[in-house]
Motif scaffolding. Structure first.
Motif, PDB file in Angstrom:
ATOM      1  N   UNK A 116       0.824  -1.349   0.097  1.00 29.58           N
ATOM      2  CA  UNK A 116       0.005  -0.039  -0.057  1.00 29.58           C
ATOM      3  C   UNK A 116       0.912   1.313  -0.101  1.00 29.58           C
ATOM      4  N   UNK A 117       0.798   2.309  -0.958  1.00 31.73           N
ATOM      5  CA  UNK A 117       1.646   3.313  -0.899  1.00 31.73           C
ATOM      6  C   UNK A 117       1.414   4.320   0.248  1.00 31.73           C
ATOM      7  N   UNK A 118       0.165   4.194   0.467  1.00 30.83           N
ATOM      8  CA  UNK A 118      -0.219   5.093   2.027  1.00 30.83           C
ATOM      9  C   UNK A 118      -1.555   4.376   2.554  1.00 30.83           C
ATOM     10  N   UNK A 119      -1.737   5.054   3.662  1.00 26.10           N
ATOM     11  CA  UNK A 119      -2.838   4.543   4.579  1.00 26.10           C
ATOM     12  C   UNK A 119      -4.304   4.688   3.498  1.00 26.10           C
ATOM     13  N   UNK A 164      -0.384   8.453  13.417  1.00 20.84           N
ATOM     14  CA  UNK A 164      -1.313   8.253  14.898  1.00 20.84           C
ATOM     15  C   UNK A 164      -1.986   7.205  14.485  1.00 20.84           C
ATOM     16  N   UNK A 165      -2.841   6.852  13.297  1.00 21.34           N
ATOM     17  CA  UNK A 165      -3.658   6.026  13.231  1.00 21.34           C
ATOM     18  C   UNK A 165      -3.041   4.762  13.222  1.00 21.34           C
ATOM     19  N   UNK A 166      -1.820   4.588  12.553  1.00 22.60           N
ATOM     20  CA  UNK A 166      -1.218   3.198  12.485  1.00 22.60           C
ATOM     21  C   UNK A 166      -0.570   2.953  13.991  1.00 22.60           C
ATOM     22  N   UNK A 202      -1.915   3.468  16.816  1.00 21.23           N
ATOM     23  CA  UNK A 202      -2.982   2.945  17.479  1.00 21.23           C
ATOM     24  C   UNK A 202      -3.353   1.645  17.165  1.00 21.23           C
ATOM     25  N   UNK A 203      -3.520   1.301  15.856  1.00 24.16           N
ATOM     26  CA  UNK A 203      -3.830   0.166  15.316  1.00 24.16           C
ATOM     27  C   UNK A 203      -2.874  -1.120  15.860  1.00 24.16           C
ATOM     28  N   UNK A 204      -1.330  -0.589  15.747  1.00 25.66           N
ATOM     29  CA  UNK A 204      -0.345  -1.633  15.782  1.00 25.66           C
ATOM     30  C   UNK A 204       0.064  -1.624  17.238  1.00 25.66           C
ATOM     31  N   UNK A 205      -0.526  -0.756  18.057  1.00 24.66           N
ATOM     32  CA  UNK A 205      -0.075  -0.779  19.497  1.00 24.66           C
ATOM     33  C   UNK A 205       1.607  -0.158  19.594  1.00 24.66           C
ATOM     34  N   UNK A 206       1.843   0.966  18.839  1.00 30.41           N
ATOM     35  CA  UNK A 206       3.434   1.438  18.854  1.00 30.41           C
ATOM     36  C   UNK A 206       3.327   2.507  20.163  1.00 30.41           C
TER      37      UNK A 206
END
Length: 231
Positions: free
Chosen positions: A149-152, A177-179, A181-185
């Protein structure tokens, strides 16, 4: 020793409780495709060839996906590229395998059954834009799928949650920010994503997070050019 693999002399045997098997999801090990080096300059490797379905998502640039495809072909895998931009992959397909047809190109939705086996593993690379359709060819034993995926995009959260391994390159602060939250960074990891240099990827598999710099060989640079995030 797994009944699916060949006997190897490098490691002593290990045992683990059955209820801990879910923790064995980290794909960075000592057998597979070298994806680059970590901050301590240690080689990091993805094991694409597995006796179970294995999905990898890369939110990043075409250059990195092509390096991974080229190196997968170098390990003896057949690589099937599903893409809407065939011209961007033609030179790689022609150069890979020293004349052998180990990299094949297919239109979106037209990847045929590959017949993957332990002796002839397959990596399917899906370069289908921001909204890749659900493919007819999915991950299966000895056939891994790498989606670029080139971007979200609207499909990215679903793919991030369903993939065994997720790689993230430079993205915008809002995407970071969204990534995160989803990945638990951690906050530090999320804030670093918009500042990453070309060729740097954060690879995430469960609780395992690895910053990796992918550096091309001279042959790869001659074919693909220098590392870049955008095409």
């Amino acid at each position: 020793m797994s009944r699916h693999g060949l006997r190897g002399p490098r490691h002593a045997g290990h045992t683990i409780a059955a209820d801990h098997l879910g923790a064995l999801s980290l794909p960075v090990g000592d057998d597979g495709v070298v994806i680059g080096n970590d901050a301590e300059n240690r080689p990091q490797i993805i094991g694409f060839h597995r006796p179970a379905p294995y999905d990898v998502l890369l939110i990043g640039g075409l250059w990195t996906a092509q390096v991974l495809a080229l190196r997968a072909a170098g390990t003896g895998a057949r690589v099937a590229v599903e893409t809407g931009r065939t011209q961007a992959w033609t030179a790689l397909a022609q150069a890979a395998g020293a004349g052998l047809e180990c990299v094949s190109l297919h239109e979106v939705g037209r990847v045929p059954p590959t017949g993957a086996t332990v002796g002839s593993p397959v990596v399917v690379v899906r370069d289908c834009g921001m909204r890749p359709p659900r493919g007819r060819v999915v991950s299966s034993p000895w056939q891994s799928v790498l989606t670029l995926l080139p971007y979200l995009s609207p499909v990215a959260p679903r793919l991030m949650r369903s993939s065994s391994l997720v790689g993230v390159q430079r993205v915008s602060p809002q995407e970071a920010d969204q990534i995160g939250r989803i990945l638990g960074l951690s906050r530090v990891e999320s804030e670093a994503l918009p500042t990453l240099a070309d060729g740097v990827t954060l690879w995430v598999s469960g609780r395992e997070h690895h910053w990796v710099m992918t550096s091309a060989t001279d042959a790869e640079t001659g074919l693909l050019g220098t590392a870049r995030r955008m095409d």
